[in-house]
Design a protein around this motif. Structure first.
Motif, PDB file in Angstrom:
ATOM      1  N   THR A   7       1.082  -1.076   0.321  1.00 38.93           N
ATOM      2  CA  THR A   7       0.317  -0.118   0.191  1.00 38.93           C
ATOM      3  C   THR A   7       0.428   1.012  -0.127  1.00 38.93           C
ATOM      4  N   ALA A   8       1.757   1.065   0.227  1.00 39.13           N
ATOM      5  CA  ALA A   8       2.871   1.936   0.772  1.00 39.13           C
ATOM      6  C   ALA A   8       3.673   2.786  -0.070  1.00 39.13           C
ATOM      7  N   LYS A   9       4.175   1.489  -0.924  1.00 40.70           N
ATOM      8  CA  LYS A   9       4.557   1.619  -2.240  1.00 40.70           C
ATOM      9  C   LYS A   9       3.431   1.873  -3.158  1.00 40.70           C
ATOM     10  N   SER A  10       1.834   2.024  -3.581  1.00 40.05           N
ATOM     11  CA  SER A  10       1.690   2.091  -4.190  1.00 40.05           C
ATOM     12  C   SER A  10       0.797   3.980  -4.036  1.00 40.05           C
ATOM     13  N   LYS A  11       0.999   4.166  -2.382  1.00 40.42           N
ATOM     14  CA  LYS A  11       0.874   5.777  -2.801  1.00 40.42           C
ATOM     15  C   LYS A  11       2.231   6.216  -2.973  1.00 40.42           C
ATOM     16  N   THR A  12       3.524   6.326  -2.735  1.00 44.63           N
ATOM     17  CA  THR A  12       4.374   6.239  -3.696  1.00 44.63           C
ATOM     18  C   THR A  12       4.104   6.673  -4.749  1.00 44.63           C
ATOM     19  N   LEU A  13       3.721   5.713  -5.853  1.00 46.31           N
ATOM     20  CA  LEU A  13       3.435   5.769  -7.158  1.00 46.31           C
ATOM     21  C   LEU A  13       2.819   7.061  -7.679  1.00 46.31           C
ATOM     22  N   ASP A  14       1.735   6.772  -6.689  1.00 50.01           N
ATOM     23  CA  ASP A  14      -0.045   7.616  -7.169  1.00 50.01           C
ATOM     24  C   ASP A  14       1.167   9.419  -7.228  1.00 50.01           C
ATOM     25  N   LYS A  15       2.004   9.251  -5.586  1.00 48.88           N
ATOM     26  CA  LYS A  15       2.361  10.546  -5.633  1.00 48.88           C
ATOM     27  C   LYS A  15       3.335  11.089  -6.375  1.00 48.88           C
ATOM     28  N   GLU A  39      15.264  14.158  -5.788  1.00 43.93           N
ATOM     29  CA  GLU A  39      14.253  13.460  -4.557  1.00 43.93           C
ATOM     30  C   GLU A  39      13.796  12.723  -5.947  1.00 43.93           C
ATOM     31  N   LEU A  40      13.411  12.487  -7.162  1.00 45.63           N
ATOM     32  CA  LEU A  40      13.003  11.067  -7.317  1.00 45.63           C
ATOM     33  C   LEU A  40      14.183   9.741  -7.625  1.00 45.63           C
ATOM     34  N   CYS A  41      15.330  10.467  -7.215  1.00 47.30           N
ATOM     35  CA  CYS A  41      16.119   9.171  -7.332  1.00 47.30           C
ATOM     36  C   CYS A  41      16.379   8.335  -5.581  1.00 47.30           C
ATOM     37  N   GLU A  42      16.302   9.519  -4.901  1.00 48.19           N
ATOM     38  CA  GLU A  42      15.698   9.191  -3.379  1.00 48.19           C
ATOM     39  C   GLU A  42      14.543   8.298  -3.197  1.00 48.19           C
ATOM     40  N   MET A  43      13.768   8.200  -3.584  1.00 46.90           N
ATOM     41  CA  MET A  43      12.438   7.768  -4.015  1.00 46.90           C
ATOM     42  C   MET A  43      12.677   6.324  -4.436  1.00 46.90           C
ATOM     43  N   LYS A  44      13.075   6.045  -5.865  1.00 45.66           N
ATOM     44  CA  LYS A  44      13.314   5.097  -6.425  1.00 45.66           C
ATOM     45  C   LYS A  44      14.576   4.055  -5.396  1.00 45.66           C
ATOM     46  N   ASP A  45      15.811   5.082  -5.102  1.00 42.99           N
ATOM     47  CA  ASP A  45      16.337   4.216  -4.204  1.00 42.99           C
ATOM     48  C   ASP A  45      15.581   3.286  -3.620  1.00 42.99           C
ATOM     49  N   SER A  46      14.897   4.213  -2.012  1.00 43.10           N
ATOM     50  CA  SER A  46      14.189   3.495  -1.328  1.00 43.10           C
ATOM     51  C   SER A  46      13.301   2.746  -1.492  1.00 43.10           C
ATOM     52  N   ILE A  47      12.397   2.956  -3.106  1.00 51.06           N
ATOM     53  CA  ILE A  47      12.135   1.376  -3.602  1.00 51.06           C
ATOM     54  C   ILE A  47      12.850   0.258  -3.952  1.00 51.06           C
ATOM     55  N   VAL A  48      13.881   0.847  -4.205  1.00 49.32           N
ATOM     56  CA  VAL A  48      14.848  -1.032  -4.033  1.00 49.32           C
ATOM     57  C   VAL A  48      14.910  -1.558  -3.259  1.00 49.32           C
ATOM     58  N   ASN A  49      15.430  -0.206  -2.123  1.00 45.02           N
ATOM     59  CA  ASN A  49      15.308  -1.359  -0.893  1.00 45.02           C
ATOM     60  C   ASN A  49      14.639  -1.796  -0.024  1.00 45.02           C
TER      61      ASN A  49
END
Length: 109
Positions: A7-15, A39-49
């Motif tokens: 759910t958190a990943k889905s919200k992140t993708l919506d943002k 900022e987008l790179c940080e978000m991507k790294d977070s999702i990868v982790n």
């Protein structure tokens, strides 16, 4: 737990989608674009982790299910053997009566 993470990943993708839509409509300075890219790179790294953590969790869960399946098969086999032994060792109605047992004892003596 996995549902919450998904759910958190889905919200992140919506943002990200909303952000992309708003960024596409307005011109930004190179500095603002650079910050946005960071900022987008940080978000991507977070999702990868998070995905890596999910993979580790899923591997652990699958390993536990494999162990469960093995133990279940072993217990099932033991139960089948136990029930077979009980069925084979069960005395017949005639053998179970007290009189029949007395006769068997006299015969053996």
């Amino acid at each position: 737990e996995l549902e919450n993470q998904l759910t958190a990943k889905s919200k992140t993708l919506d943002k990200l989608k909303q952000s992309l839509a708003s960024n596409g409509s307005a011109e930004q300075t190179p500095e603002a674009q650079s910050l946005r890219i960071a900022e987008l790179c940080e978000m991507k790294d977070s999702i990868v982790n998070q995905v890596a953590q999910l993979k580790v969790s899923m591997e652990s869960i699958l390993e536990q299910w494999r162990a469960y399946d093995e133990i279940y098969a072993e217990v099932s086999l033991m139960t089948t053997r136990y029930l077979y032994c009980i069925d084979q060792c069960k005395p017949s109605e005639e053998e179970a009566s007290l009189e029949a047992l007395k006769k068997q004892v006299k015969t053996l003596q």
